[in-house]
Design an enzyme around this catalytic site. Structure first.
Site, PDB file in Angstrom:
ATOM      1  N   GLY A  69      -5.321  -1.837 -14.377  1.00 42.72           N
ATOM      2  CA  GLY A  69      -4.103  -2.376 -13.802  1.00 42.72           C
ATOM      3  C   GLY A  69      -4.433  -3.346 -12.688  1.00 42.72           C
ATOM      4  CD  GLN A  72      -5.537  -4.939  -7.164  1.00 41.07           C
ATOM      5  OE1 GLN A  72      -4.728  -4.583  -8.015  1.00 41.07           O
ATOM      6  NE2 GLN A  72      -6.797  -4.556  -7.177  1.00 41.07           N
ATOM      7  CB  CYS A  76      -9.665  -0.170  -6.295  1.00 40.11           C
ATOM      8  SG  CYS A  76      -8.435  -1.387  -5.812  1.00 40.11           S
ATOM      9  CG  LEU A  77      -9.731  -4.481 -10.961  1.00 38.47           C
ATOM     10  CD1 LEU A  77      -8.742  -5.391 -11.674  1.00 38.47           C
ATOM     11  CD2 LEU A  77     -11.073  -4.467 -11.682  1.00 38.47           C
ATOM     12  CG  HIS A 136      -4.738   2.557  -8.276  1.00 36.01           C
ATOM     13  ND1 HIS A 136      -5.963   3.096  -7.919  1.00 36.01           N
ATOM     14  CD2 HIS A 136      -4.838   1.217  -8.035  1.00 36.01           C
ATOM     15  CE1 HIS A 136      -6.749   2.115  -7.463  1.00 36.01           C
ATOM     16  NE2 HIS A 136      -6.098   0.983  -7.536  1.00 36.01           N
ATOM     17  CD  GLU A 137      -2.685  -1.223 -10.412  1.00 39.89           C
ATOM     18  OE1 GLU A 137      -2.624  -2.129  -9.557  1.00 39.89           O
ATOM     19  OE2 GLU A 137      -3.761  -0.744 -10.799  1.00 39.89           O
ATOM     20  CG  HIS A 191      -3.024  -2.151  -5.142  1.00 35.43           C
ATOM     21  ND1 HIS A 191      -3.974  -2.461  -4.214  1.00 35.43           N
ATOM     22  CD2 HIS A 191      -3.696  -1.667  -6.220  1.00 35.43           C
ATOM     23  CE1 HIS A 191      -5.184  -2.182  -4.715  1.00 35.43           C
ATOM     24  NE2 HIS A 191      -5.033  -1.688  -5.925  1.00 35.43           N
TER      25      HIS A 191
END
Ligand code: ZN
Length: 151
Positions: free
Chosen positions: A47, A52, A90-91, A132-133, A136
């Site tokens: 995701g 991000q 996480c990216l 998680h998203e 963010h």
């Protein structure tokens, strides 16, 4: 296809800022979501959220039923009492994996790419990805969870 640069580092202001609601699903928003999908596919992520890619907007993409699904203005309206703990990456935090405790099931409301209201109940990995998203979108990262490390 446009792969966007991913903002990395837990001290980046944009990753720590509450996002703004998307007022309207415009062509620009749809283009941004397509670019975000290209970006998450290339990064092999589960995701990706607006901050991000440097956009402080309440939108993200999450892998649901093996499909990258855009969620506009997502809101988690219910969380199960049952929780479990899994390691997450996480990216925006390359190389970091941390145990995070989250509710197992959620109900999320959002707008789809056509601007239509959706309601979905998710559990397991899909519920975890969406939580998680949505974190963010509130400026929260996995390093903020105080889960005891697995001894
Ligand atoms: Zn992340």
């Amino acid at each position: 296809m446009a792969v966007l640069p991913i903002v990395t580092g837990d001290d980046q202001t944009i990753l720590r800022t509450q996002t703004e609601k998307v007022p309207k699903v415009t062509k620009e928003i749809l283009k941004l979501l397509r670019d975000m999908e290209d970006t998450v596919v290339q990064a092999k992520g589960a995701g990706i959220a607006g901050p991000q890619v440097g956009r402080s907007l309440r939108l993200c993409i999450a892998l649901i039923n093996e499909k990258y699904t855009p969620l506009i203005n997502p809101d988690i309206v219910w969380k199960s009492e049952e929780e479990d703990t899994m390691e997450e990456g996480c990216l925006s935090l390359p190389g970091i994996w941390l145990p995070v405790t989250r509710p197992v099931s959620i109900t999320v409301h959002y707008l789809n790419a056509k601007g239509k209201k959706q309601e979905r109940k998710l559990e397991g990995m899909e519920a975890r990805i969406v939580q998680h998203e949505v974190d963010h979108l509130e400026g929260v990262l996995i390093v903020d969870y105080q889960t005891a490390p697995l001894a």
